[in-house]
Design a protein around this motif. Structure first.
Motif: not given
Length: 379
Positions: A41-47, A52-53, A81-86, A365-374
């Motif tokens: 989701f890129g949760a650490a960033d408020a945007r 995909v958040g 519930q995924v954090g936003i900027g957290d 949509a159905t998607a293949d999400i490119d998630v950050a590396q481990p």
């Protein structure tokens, strides 16, 4: 890394749904799931710019789904519930809107075989143990791809889904009234607030809007002046309801917190006027740390059940008698997005056995999400 996800709108929320088998490729244990979702989701960033958040509490939601053929329910699910900027992810609550989406996903993905007419999907929420039923129309045994049902707070039509929450209640705290009282007094920021604390659908603390300093003649403001009081009320109620210990930090998702007022003309979030004769009670809830743009379904269940308890904050505001033994009752709830209805069904002893809501869902949509590396997941 690639993570397959299914994007749905359920009611007034957007939720990414993940098959547990796809999640297990990257997060083999439940303890690893939050870090995976946070990164996706890129949760650490408020945007939530690199994930995909959606950057709001109602669009930063996810669920992991396990098919359980032959079990008590058709599937198990874990709501997040995924954090936003957290970067944190809270797994302690449930979401009825996302459960609406899960029901449609289960039919469309083949988790539940379709029946001619209506197909029921029984869903077991792993965190609380609650079992919900989503009923999807499948005329002629056909899988629905689209529908004409609409709900306040959304513009596009979707597949109609009737979502039922079943007793027993008290899944999170052990009792529908965790304190044993219909009303309690909360000491919050130098104020004494009357509160009804219930555990049905989700744990919730409901306050008179007037006491909390909230004017519900308009639902367009951001409640900036009242947020400290409402957030403090949530923290205090969490302790009293046994949802956390004094040494634990307050959670942003549970208990739900909201204010209620008697029916009256009000300005909805889109600027339209909702007339007093269209609803029985006005309600505004918080979602995480900001006002909910509509109302979460688990919150709507809590409000509906509280309405059936004589002398509760909600019943007093609604000014209506509680549900009689064996009789159904409809409660019309005025929200920022418009009016939704909840069907309250009681058994022969007068105990509320089911709360049903009429919702809609659609696959986006159905998607293949490119998630950050481990290496980045633990950051």
């Amino acid at each position: 890394m690639g993570l397959k996800g299914h994007w749905y709108r359920g009611g007034t929320s957007k939720c990414w749904l993940f098959d547990a088998r796809d999640v297990a490729l990257h997060a083999p244990t439940r303890e690893e799931i939050p870090a995976l979702l946070s990164a996706a989701f890129g949760a650490a960033d408020a945007r939530q710019l690199d994930g995909v958040g959606g950057g709001t509490s109602t669009t930063s939601k996810a669920a992991v789904v396990w098919a359980t053929p032959g079990g008590e329910a058709d599937l198990d699910y874990l709501f997040a519930q995924v954090g936003i900027g957290d970067p944190t992810v809270e797994l302690g609550s449930n979401c009825g809107n996302c459960a609406t989406a899960i029901a449609l996903f289960a039919v469309q993905s083949g988790i539940v075989p379709v029946r001619d007419g209506m197909t029921k999907v029984r869903m077991h929420h792993l965190t609380s143990g609650a079992v919900l039923t989503g009923t999807v129309p499948t005329p002629g045994g056909r899988i629905p791809k689209s529908g004409l049902a609409r709900v306040p707070g959304s513009t596009a039509a979707g597949v109609p889904v009737n979502l039922s929450f079943h007793s027993p209640w008290g899944k999170s705290t052990g009792s529908v009234l965790p304190t044993g009282n219909v009303v309690d007094q909360l000491q919050v920021n130098g104020k004494t607030l009357t509160a009804t604390m219930v555990d049905a659908g989700a744990p919730a603390v409901l306050l008179p809007a007037e006491e909390a300093g909230v004017d519900l003649s308009s639902m367009t403001d951001n409640l900036a002046a009242q947020l400290p009081t409402l957030i403090a009320a949530r923290a205090s109620a969490g302790l009293i309801m046994g949802l956390r210990k004094p040494e634990d930090p307050p959670q942003n998702a549970v208990p739900k917190v909201g204010v209620v007022a008697p029916a009256g003309d009000y300005i909805a979030a889109d600027g339209t006027t909702i007339t007093a004769d269209s609803h029985d009670i006005r309600v505004r809830m918080l979602s995480m740390l900001s006002p909910h743009p509509a109302i979460g379904l688990t919150s709507a269940v809590a409000v509906a059940l509280a309405a059936s308890l004589p002398s509760s904050v909600v019943a007093n505001a609604a000014g209506q008698p509680s549900t009689g033994a064996g009789s159904p009752r409809v409660v019309r709830i005025g929200t920022p997005a418009g009016v939704i209805t909840a069907d309250i069904i009681s058994d022969d002893n007068g105990t509320v056995s089911e709360v049903a809501l009429h919702r809609a869902a659609r696959h986006i949509a159905t998607a293949d999400i490119d998630v950050a590396q481990p290496a980045e997941l633990s950051a």
